[in-house]
Write an enzyme that holds these catalytic residues in place. Structure first.
Site, PDB file in Angstrom:
ATOM      1  CG  ASP A 193      -7.885  10.101  -6.158  1.00 61.77           C
ATOM      2  OD1 ASP A 193      -7.296  10.800  -5.313  1.00 61.77           O
ATOM      3  OD2 ASP A 193      -8.638  10.572  -7.036  1.00 61.77           O
TER       4      ASP A 193
ATOM      5  CG  ASP B 190      -1.780   1.136   1.409  1.00 65.17           C
ATOM      6  OD1 ASP B 190      -1.758   2.031   0.551  1.00 65.17           O
ATOM      7  OD2 ASP B 190      -2.522   1.153   2.411  1.00 65.17           O
TER       8      ASP B 190
HETATM    9  N1  AR6 Z   1      -1.366   1.464  -3.083  1.00 66.01           N
HETATM   10  C1  AR6 Z   1      -0.766   1.205  -4.261  1.00 66.01           C
HETATM   11  N2  AR6 Z   1      -1.423   0.916  -5.399  1.00 66.01           N
HETATM   12  C2  AR6 Z   1      -2.776   0.887  -5.331  1.00 66.01           C
HETATM   13  C3  AR6 Z   1      -3.496   1.154  -4.129  1.00 66.01           C
HETATM   14  C4  AR6 Z   1      -2.731   1.447  -2.969  1.00 66.01           C
HETATM   15  N3  AR6 Z   1      -3.298   1.716  -1.800  1.00 66.01           N
HETATM   16  N4  AR6 Z   1      -4.819   1.032  -4.405  1.00 66.01           N
HETATM   17  C5  AR6 Z   1      -4.938   0.708  -5.714  1.00 66.01           C
HETATM   18  N5  AR6 Z   1      -3.706   0.603  -6.270  1.00 66.01           N
HETATM   19  P1  AR6 Z   1      -6.589   3.198  -9.829  1.00 66.01           P
HETATM   20  P2  AR6 Z   1      -6.364   4.666 -12.362  1.00 66.01           P
HETATM   21  C6  AR6 Z   1      -3.332   0.294  -7.666  1.00 66.01           C
HETATM   22  O1  AR6 Z   1      -7.906   2.645 -10.214  1.00 66.01           O
HETATM   23  O2  AR6 Z   1      -6.469   3.412 -13.135  1.00 66.01           O
HETATM   24  C7  AR6 Z   1      -9.797   6.842  -9.190  1.00 66.01           C
HETATM   25  O3  AR6 Z   1     -11.152   6.771  -8.863  1.00 66.01           O
HETATM   26  C8  AR6 Z   1      -4.336  -0.447  -8.508  1.00 66.01           C
HETATM   27  O4  AR6 Z   1      -4.276  -1.853  -8.267  1.00 66.01           O
HETATM   28  O5  AR6 Z   1      -6.407   3.673  -8.431  1.00 66.01           O
HETATM   29  O6  AR6 Z   1      -5.283   5.660 -12.742  1.00 66.01           O
HETATM   30  C9  AR6 Z   1      -9.351   8.238  -9.604  1.00 66.01           C
HETATM   31  O7  AR6 Z   1     -10.060   9.238  -8.902  1.00 66.01           O
HETATM   32  C10 AR6 Z   1      -3.851  -0.106  -9.908  1.00 66.01           C
HETATM   33  O8  AR6 Z   1      -2.782  -0.976 -10.304  1.00 66.01           O
HETATM   34  O9  AR6 Z   1      -6.174   4.465 -10.781  1.00 66.01           O
HETATM   35  C11 AR6 Z   1      -9.647   8.251 -11.066  1.00 66.01           C
HETATM   36  O10 AR6 Z   1     -11.004   8.563 -11.329  1.00 66.01           O
HETATM   37  C12 AR6 Z   1      -3.285   1.294  -9.744  1.00 66.01           C
HETATM   38  O11 AR6 Z   1      -3.163   1.523  -8.339  1.00 66.01           O
HETATM   39  C13 AR6 Z   1      -9.366   6.835 -11.495  1.00 66.01           C
HETATM   40  O12 AR6 Z   1      -9.563   6.031 -10.340  1.00 66.01           O
HETATM   41  C14 AR6 Z   1      -4.126   2.387 -10.360  1.00 66.01           C
HETATM   42  O13 AR6 Z   1      -5.509   2.091 -10.170  1.00 66.01           O
HETATM   43  C15 AR6 Z   1      -7.941   6.669 -11.943  1.00 66.01           C
HETATM   44  O14 AR6 Z   1      -7.763   5.381 -12.449  1.00 66.01           O
END
Ligand code: AR6
Length: 177
Positions: A39, A15
């Protein structure tokens, strides 16, 4: 699980909100007002003050980056970048994702930061294929580290084994070429 890819670049499963680095990168949306995925996790861990600062920023275009303080996070700052939504690859998605890495690293550099951690931007809700995203991330980070010898550490945070394996595979392929 953690692995050193080079002297200043490492992979770490887990995380991103737990990391005590100069800056963690948030995979935000253009409003910068929070959302799900990483996020949501960053805003929850940082507390309401982060949202209050984000409200003053006026959003952020796709491919660009903005910086805030880290508030209750162990990281000192958050660099918010907006990845592209994957639409099959014909809408400049690869270049926009590369810009996210370049602009986030340039912002960290400009603020005198020496360590930064990235999530796999765009690979969750925005559906960017993980293997392509890993290659782009590694290419941009390598180029930055080559040109900035005083920068100390970049951590790629993998949320799950799939991301971890994709980075390892991309690293092997880039090392061969
Ligand atoms: N630590 C590290 N990586 C993480 C965590 C964490 N705590 N949580 C999720 N991931 P995403 P996007 C990973 O969906 O695709 C949001 O609603 C996850 O497994 O967070 O850029 C924003 O507000 C994945 O590999 O971001 C935008 O609307 C990666 O982080 C939208 O999502 C990115 O997944 C952005 O989408």
């Amino acid at each position: 699980m953690a692995k050193e890819l080079s002297d200043r670049l490492s992979l770490q499963e887990g995380d991103i909100t737990k990391l005590a680095v100069d800056a963690i990168v948030n995979a935000a949306n253009t409003s910068l007002l929070g959302g799900g995925g990483v996020d949501g996790a960053i805003h929850r861990a940082a507390g309401r003050e982060l949202l209050a600062e984000c409200e003053t920023l006026g959003g952020c275009p796709t491919g660009e980056a903005k910086i805030t303080k880290g508030y209750k996070l162990p990281a000192k700052h958050v660099i918010h970048t907006v990845g592209p939504v994957w639409n099959g690859g014909k809408r400049n998605e690869e270049e926009l994702l590369a810009s996210c890495y370049r602009n986030s690293l340039a912002l960290a550099q400009k603020h005198g930061q020496k360590s930064i951690a990235f999530p796999a931007i765009s690979t969750g809700a925005y559906r960017f294929p993980m293997d392509r995203a890993a290659r782009i991330a590694l290419t941009e980070i390598n180029a930055f580290l080559d040109g900035n010898k005083e920068f100390e550490k970049v951590v790629l945070v993998c949320f799950g084994q799939d991301a971890y394996q994709s980075y390892l595979d991309a690293w092997k392929n880039l090392s061969k070429s």
